[in-house]
Design an enzyme around this catalytic site. Sequence first.
Site, PDB file in Angstrom:
ATOM      1  N   CYS A  16      37.706  36.867  33.857  1.00 53.75           N
ATOM      2  CA  CYS A  16      38.112  36.336  35.152  1.00 53.75           C
ATOM      3  C   CYS A  16      39.518  35.766  35.019  1.00 53.75           C
ATOM      4  CB  CYS A  16      37.122  35.247  35.560  1.00 53.75           C
ATOM      5  SG  CYS A  16      37.572  34.360  37.053  1.00 53.75           S
ATOM      6  N   CYS A  22      42.948  40.277  39.393  1.00 57.16           N
ATOM      7  CA  CYS A  22      41.622  39.686  39.603  1.00 57.16           C
ATOM      8  C   CYS A  22      40.653  40.761  39.153  1.00 57.16           C
ATOM      9  CB  CYS A  22      41.408  39.344  41.072  1.00 57.16           C
ATOM     10  SG  CYS A  22      39.690  38.959  41.477  1.00 57.16           S
TER      11      CYS A  22
HETATM   12  N1  DGL Z   1      37.022  37.756  39.318  1.00 53.02           N
HETATM   13  C1  DGL Z   1      37.802  36.576  39.392  1.00 53.02           C
HETATM   14  C2  DGL Z   1      39.207  36.767  38.874  1.00 53.02           C
HETATM   15  O1  DGL Z   1      39.465  37.630  38.062  1.00 53.02           O
HETATM   16  C3  DGL Z   1      37.838  35.709  40.614  1.00 53.02           C
HETATM   17  C4  DGL Z   1      37.038  35.902  41.834  1.00 53.02           C
HETATM   18  C5  DGL Z   1      36.697  34.594  42.552  1.00 53.02           C
HETATM   19  O2  DGL Z   1      37.495  34.141  43.394  1.00 53.02           O
HETATM   20  O3  DGL Z   1      35.657  34.036  42.212  1.00 53.02           O
HETATM   21  O4  DGL Z   1      40.097  36.046  39.215  1.00 53.02           O
END
Ligand code: DGL
Length: 268
Positions: free
Chosen positions: A73, A191
Site C-alpha cells: 500500500c 496506489c
Molecule cells: N491501496 C492503497 C494504496 O496503495 C490505498 C487505498 C486506500 O485509500 O485505502 O495507497
Amino acid sequence: MKNSILIFDSGVGGLSILREVRERFPHTHLHYLMDTEWFPYGTREDEALSQRIVSLCDSAVIQLEPSLLILACNTASTLALQPLRDILNIPVVGVVPAIKVAAEQCHKNEEGDLQPQIGLLATPATVRRPYTEQLIRDFAPHCTVNCLGSSRLVELSEEFISGRNVIPALQQELSGWLAAHPQMQHVVLGCTHFPLLTPLLSELWPQIHWIDSGKAVAQQAQRIFSGNPAEGDSTTSLWWTGTQRPDGAAEYLRRLGPIHTSNPLIPA
Ligand code: DGL
C-alpha cells in the site's frame, strides 16, 4: 507459519502485488490481510493511521509468524514503513510510487524535450506526502509531474474486483485530467488498487504507459527471501478486520490458487 509471506493493504489493492509475488513464489504460503474496517486509508489523518498500521501489522506478525511483511500500500508505506521496520524483527518491503521508473523512461523516450511530463495517480494522502515530494525531487527533477489524488479510483477498483462495470465512471474520473495534459505519456499508478484497472485503462487510453511497482516489489521480496522459501504450500489465507466478508477479494484469490477464507478477524 514460518516461511510464509504476509501481504498487507487497506482493501483489494494489495492483490496487484500478491499476483506478482505468487508468480515468483508458487509454493509458498501467502497471507493476505485487508484492513477493511479502516478502509479507505487515503482520506485518513496521518498520525492515527500510522498508529493503526503499526499496531495491526505488529499483531498480525505475532499471530501469523511470517518471514517477510510486504506493505502492499503506497499510502501506508509513505507513512509507516520506517516505524514498522523499527519495531518488527522481520524484513519489511514497502511500495512507493514508481516515479524513478517513469522519469527514466521519459529521459529515454523524449530526449530533447526540456520538460517531459509524468502523471502521478495516487490517493489524496500519497500525493501530498513529503515522502512523495522527495521522490519527485530526487528522481524527476527534469520532469513536470502532474498529480491527481483520487479516492474515486480506489472505490472503482474495489467495485471492479466485485464484478461491476466501471468504464463510464473511469472515463468520467480521468478524461478531463488526461485531456488537460496532452503531452503526458507516462502515468505512475501510485496506489496498489489502480493496477487492477490496467486492462481497462490500457483499452481506454492506449497511448499512455501505465507504470506500477508490482514486479519490482516481488523481485525485492525474492532477493530478501534469499531463494529459500518453504516448499509445497501454494495456499493463500485471506484475513480481514471489518465485519463484512470480502467476497470480491476471495474470488480473485481463488483464480490464483487454493485459499482459506474462514479465518477469524485479527484484533488490532
Ligand atoms: N491501496 C492503497 C494504496 O496503495 C490505498 C487505498 C486506500 O485509500 O485505502 O495507497
